[in-house]
Every structure is written in structure tokens, then in C-alpha cells.
Design a protein around this motif. Sequence first.
Motif, PDB file in Angstrom:
ATOM      1  N   ARG A  20       0.690  -1.407  -0.285  1.00 21.90           N
ATOM      2  CA  ARG A  20       0.430   0.077  -0.072  1.00 21.90           C
ATOM      3  C   ARG A  20       0.957   0.950   0.320  1.00 21.90           C
ATOM      4  O   ARG A  20       1.703   1.719   0.171  1.00 21.90           O
ATOM      5  CB  ARG A  20      -0.960  -0.275   1.675  1.00 21.90           C
ATOM      6  N   GLY A  21       0.379   2.334  -1.234  1.00 30.06           N
ATOM      7  CA  GLY A  21       1.154   3.364  -0.921  1.00 30.06           C
ATOM      8  C   GLY A  21       2.530   3.344  -1.824  1.00 30.06           C
ATOM      9  O   GLY A  21       3.133   3.829  -1.328  1.00 30.06           O
ATOM     10  N   GLY A  22       2.701   2.138  -2.966  1.00 31.19           N
ATOM     11  CA  GLY A  22       3.634   2.029  -3.126  1.00 31.19           C
ATOM     12  C   GLY A  22       4.976   2.017  -2.519  1.00 31.19           C
ATOM     13  O   GLY A  22       6.222   1.854  -3.199  1.00 31.19           O
ATOM     14  N   LYS A  23       4.786   0.966  -1.181  1.00 32.26           N
ATOM     15  CA  LYS A  23       5.796   0.639  -0.605  1.00 32.26           C
ATOM     16  C   LYS A  23       6.359  -0.790  -1.230  1.00 32.26           C
ATOM     17  O   LYS A  23       5.222  -1.759  -1.563  1.00 32.26           O
ATOM     18  CB  LYS A  23       5.100   0.448   0.700  1.00 32.26           C
ATOM     19  N   ALA A  24       7.867  -1.197  -1.214  1.00 33.80           N
ATOM     20  CA  ALA A  24       7.946  -2.655  -1.675  1.00 33.80           C
ATOM     21  C   ALA A  24       7.559  -3.251  -0.427  1.00 33.80           C
ATOM     22  O   ALA A  24       8.201  -2.969   0.548  1.00 33.80           O
ATOM     23  CB  ALA A  24       9.520  -2.027  -1.819  1.00 33.80           C
ATOM     24  N   ALA A  25       7.781  -4.667  -1.316  1.00 33.97           N
ATOM     25  CA  ALA A  25       7.860  -5.834  -0.056  1.00 33.97           C
ATOM     26  C   ALA A  25       9.117  -6.183   0.301  1.00 33.97           C
ATOM     27  O   ALA A  25      10.511  -5.626  -0.144  1.00 33.97           O
ATOM     28  CB  ALA A  25       8.190  -6.833  -1.312  1.00 33.97           C
TER      29      ALA A  25
END
Length: 61
Positions: A20-25
Motif C-alpha cells: 500500500r502507498g507504493g511501499k516495496a515488499a
Amino acid sequence: MSRIEIDVVTAEFFEAFDNRGGKAADVARIRRLFSSEGRLSRSARSSRSTPTSSSSLASGC
């Protein structure tokens, strides 16, 4: 494993994949959660893939 331990591992699993929010895994966390031969399944309307966790992570999830 107790119910509490299972809940902790499940929460950690979902947090590691949260984008979410463009956060990377969180690849390091995912590696800790899976054995090298663990499987991550991905299904789409016309296809399904089940690579090992190691090969998925190497290709960028």
C-alpha cells in the motif's frame, strides 16, 4: 504451534507483502518466513504460476 504463534506469523507474512502507498515488499522478511523451496502461488484469469519463493524473490516478486 499455538494459535497466538500462528497469528503472529500470519501477520508478519501479510506485512511483508504489503505494498500500500507504493511501499516495496520486504524481501529480507519474506526470505526469513519461507524455506528456499517454499511456494508462492499467483493466479490470474488465464494463468497460474507456482515458482519457489527463492525464484520469485530473485525475479522481483
